[in-house]
Design a protein around this motif. Sequence first.
Motif, short mmCIF file in Angstrom:
data_model
loop_
_atom_site.label_atom_id
_atom_site.label_comp_id
_atom_site.label_asym_id
_atom_site.label_seq_id
_atom_site.Cartn_x
_atom_site.Cartn_y
_atom_site.Cartn_z
N CYS A 107 24.18 9.59 -4.42
CA CYS A 107 25.44 10.26 -4.08
C CYS A 107 25.58 10.34 -2.57
CB CYS A 107 25.46 11.69 -4.63
SG CYS A 107 24.91 11.83 -6.34
N ALA A 108 26.65 9.80 -2.03
CA ALA A 108 26.92 9.96 -0.61
C ALA A 108 27.09 11.44 -0.29
CB ALA A 108 28.17 9.18 -0.22
N GLY A 109 26.57 11.88 0.84
CA GLY A 109 26.64 13.29 1.19
C GLY A 109 25.75 14.12 0.29
N ASP A 110 26.34 15.15 -0.31
CA ASP A 110 25.61 16.05 -1.19
C ASP A 110 26.17 15.93 -2.61
OD1 ASP A 110 23.81 18.74 -1.28
OD2 ASP A 110 25.56 18.96 -2.57
N PRO A 111 25.31 15.89 -3.64
CA PRO A 111 25.79 15.67 -5.01
C PRO A 111 26.77 16.73 -5.52
CG PRO A 111 23.41 15.39 -4.90
CD PRO A 111 23.83 15.95 -3.59
N MET A 112 26.62 17.96 -5.04
CA MET A 112 27.46 19.06 -5.55
C MET A 112 28.56 19.46 -4.58
SD MET A 112 26.48 19.67 -8.56
CE MET A 112 25.22 20.08 -9.76
N PHE A 113 28.83 18.64 -3.58
CA PHE A 113 29.86 18.94 -2.59
C PHE A 113 30.95 17.89 -2.71
CE2 PHE A 113 31.64 18.84 1.75
CZ PHE A 113 31.97 20.17 1.90
N TYR A 114 31.97 18.18 -3.53
CA TYR A 114 33.03 17.22 -3.81
C TYR A 114 32.47 15.87 -4.27
CZ TYR A 114 36.45 20.32 -1.57
OH TYR A 114 37.26 21.39 -1.25
N GLY A 115 31.34 15.92 -4.95
CA GLY A 115 30.69 14.68 -5.38
C GLY A 115 30.97 14.37 -6.84
N SER A 116 30.98 13.09 -7.18
CA SER A 116 31.24 12.69 -8.56
C SER A 116 30.03 12.88 -9.47
CB SER A 116 31.68 11.22 -8.60
OG SER A 116 32.92 11.04 -7.95
N TYR A 117 28.84 13.06 -8.87
CA TYR A 117 27.67 13.28 -9.70
C TYR A 117 27.85 14.49 -10.61
CZ TYR A 117 23.24 15.14 -11.22
OH TYR A 117 22.25 15.68 -12.00
N MET A 118 28.53 15.51 -10.13
CA MET A 118 28.62 16.76 -10.90
C MET A 118 29.22 16.54 -12.29
SD MET A 118 31.73 18.69 -8.86
CE MET A 118 30.97 18.39 -7.27
N TYR A 119 30.07 15.52 -12.44
CA TYR A 119 30.67 15.25 -13.75
C TYR A 119 29.65 14.67 -14.72
CZ TYR A 119 34.74 15.97 -10.85
OH TYR A 119 35.64 16.50 -9.97
N LEU A 120 28.69 13.94 -14.21
CA LEU A 120 27.58 13.48 -15.04
C LEU A 120 26.65 14.64 -15.39
CD1 LEU A 120 26.70 10.17 -13.16
CD2 LEU A 120 28.07 10.42 -15.23
N HIS A 121 26.42 15.50 -14.41
CA HIS A 121 25.56 16.66 -14.63
C HIS A 121 26.11 17.54 -15.74
CE1 HIS A 121 22.29 19.20 -13.02
NE2 HIS A 121 23.05 20.21 -13.43
N GLU A 122 27.43 17.76 -15.71
CA GLU A 122 28.06 18.58 -16.75
C GLU A 122 27.86 18.00 -18.14
OE1 GLU A 122 32.09 18.63 -15.56
OE2 GLU A 122 31.79 20.04 -13.90
N ARG A 123 27.81 16.67 -18.22
CA ARG A 123 27.73 16.01 -19.53
C ARG A 123 26.29 15.79 -20.00
NH1 ARG A 123 32.43 14.78 -17.14
NH2 ARG A 123 34.22 14.06 -18.40
N LEU A 124 25.33 15.83 -19.09
CA LEU A 124 23.96 15.45 -19.46
C LEU A 124 22.91 16.54 -19.27
CD1 LEU A 124 23.94 11.85 -17.91
CD2 LEU A 124 24.07 12.45 -20.35
N ALA A 125 23.13 17.50 -18.37
CA ALA A 125 22.07 18.44 -18.00
C ALA A 125 21.66 19.35 -19.16
CB ALA A 125 22.51 19.28 -16.80
N HIS A 126 22.55 19.54 -20.14
CA HIS A 126 22.17 20.36 -21.29
C HIS A 126 21.40 19.56 -22.34
CE1 HIS A 126 25.85 18.31 -22.48
NE2 HIS A 126 25.58 18.60 -23.75
N ARG A 127 21.32 18.23 -22.14
CA ARG A 127 20.63 17.38 -23.11
C ARG A 127 19.30 16.85 -22.58
NH1 ARG A 127 24.84 12.78 -24.20
NH2 ARG A 127 23.09 12.01 -25.48
N PHE A 128 19.19 16.71 -21.25
CA PHE A 128 17.99 16.13 -20.64
C PHE A 128 17.59 16.95 -19.42
CE2 PHE A 128 20.54 12.67 -22.48
CZ PHE A 128 19.61 12.12 -23.36
N PRO A 129 16.32 16.88 -19.02
CA PRO A 129 15.91 17.53 -17.78
C PRO A 129 16.74 16.98 -16.61
CG PRO A 129 13.99 16.79 -19.02
CD PRO A 129 15.18 16.19 -19.69
N ALA A 130 17.15 17.84 -15.71
CA ALA A 130 17.99 17.40 -14.59
C ALA A 130 17.64 18.19 -13.34
CB ALA A 130 19.46 17.57 -14.93
N GLN A 131 17.64 17.49 -12.21
CA GLN A 131 17.41 18.11 -10.90
C GLN A 131 18.43 17.58 -9.91
OE1 GLN A 131 13.46 17.97 -9.25
NE2 GLN A 131 12.46 18.19 -11.26
N VAL A 132 18.82 18.44 -9.00
CA VAL A 132 19.75 18.04 -7.93
C VAL A 132 19.00 18.11 -6.61
CG1 VAL A 132 21.90 18.57 -6.74
CG2 VAL A 132 21.73 18.89 -9.22
#
Length: 504
Positions: A107-132
């Motif tokens: 993720c360019a910049g920071d994953p949770m700062f206007y980043g598109s990664y957060m949309y993957l996190h919303e869909r996957l973090a409750h199913r698999f281990p996840a770290q930012v």
Amino acid sequence: MTQPGTLYGVGVGPGDPELLTVKAARLIAETEVIAYYSARHGRSIARSIAAGLLREDHLHEPLVYPVTTEGTDDPAGYEGVIRQFYDDSAQRLAVHLAAGRDVVVLCAGDPMFYGSYMYLHERLAHRFPAQVVPGVTSVSAASAVLGRPLVERDEVLTILPGTLPAEELARRLADTDAAAVLKLGRTFDTVRAALLDAGRLPETWYVERATSPQGRQTPLAEVPAEDVPYFSLALLPSPTSAAARGASPRPDPVPVGEVVVVGLGPAGPRWLTPEVARALREAEHLVGYGPYVDRVPVRPGQQRHTSGNQVETERAAHALELALAGARVAVVSSGDPGVFAMASAVYEVATAESRFAGVPVRVLPGLTAAQAAASRIGAPLGHDFAVLSLSDRLKPWPVIEARLAAAAAADLVLALYNPASASRRWQVGVARDVLLRHRDPKTPVVVARDVGRAGETVTVATLADLDPATVDMRCLLIVGSSTTRVSSRGDGSVAVWTPRTYPG
């Protein structure tokens, strides 16, 4: 059973590969699957930043954005297309995670700062281990390349997307100390217009691809819109820093001093207009009644001149003297400065003394107490109304009584300011008796105390039952006309309102 893999959202910073954190570099080097967003042409900024850490045996998952500027058959439009894209991308990564493979999403910049990664996190973090893994943001990078602090001491930094409407951008830009506006590109003209409207354009910097070899920075006012890519931002750095170094790109808009008379509204920053907030920020001196000046945040280098509540003329003269010497002065009023407040006092002194003839004077409106009180109870000022002060400090009581009688006879709703004080206790009772000569005893009266402040109360009585002992200087009274109504609402509240039509 296969142990699931871990999803890593890894921030790679704004552009310079040396700004990757040690943890980000380790995870990129160790993890089996590398995912990244890209445009249809296949190039990815995040991937290019991390290119030196990628191995030949890495499994790549390019997540190619759909082209959203073209037409779509999706009934939900753009939102439907992009939602489906994130659903599909998450499913592709879920296959790896379910198979036990760790996945790094670059993720360019920071994953949770206007980043598109957060949309993957919303869909996957409750199913698999996840770290930012956080990364250096574009805002921090822009501040660094400019060599200017973002904020100092008690200053407020506001982060804004350029996709907001121009009016909303202007309001927020005028009401903050420092700001960063992201997502320029096609929004540049809107952002520039908002900065101009807020009066912040001359002090704003344009930063493009901060810390990368292709980066550039320049005063935003000098940038043509056609040269602005998406990966750029507008930055308003710390005003304290700019003032201290004497290096702000903003020229002084006032070559000589001026007096700006401002209204703070009846209470609290939510009723402060952006125009007034800007004037307070730019003033070198604040002049006003002590409790009103105390409502204004302290700013480094700004001088405050407070005085009592009954020295309006002296206060106005002091402000004009400061402006005559070349200073930018804000005279502070509660509510609206033109309603029983400092604006007329300033003009009185400025007109009486010829030496002040060349001093510019401006008045900036504020929300007045009658409007605030009316909003709390419904719409009692929905038709013709009159505004009177019951204070006889600056006009004789017989004049007040005559005006009350005339307004009552004309069947106007009345907003009564300054109804009573510690030394003025009889006026409310006399005013009530004057009004009863012309009004039905059941006429509704709104008693609003401390509107917008802690301890606010708004009660409704009838004119005949109005108890003067319950009224003091912190109150405003609204006396209805013959058409004013009191209604009980379904939620148990009471509304007082005056119809817009009048009988006959």
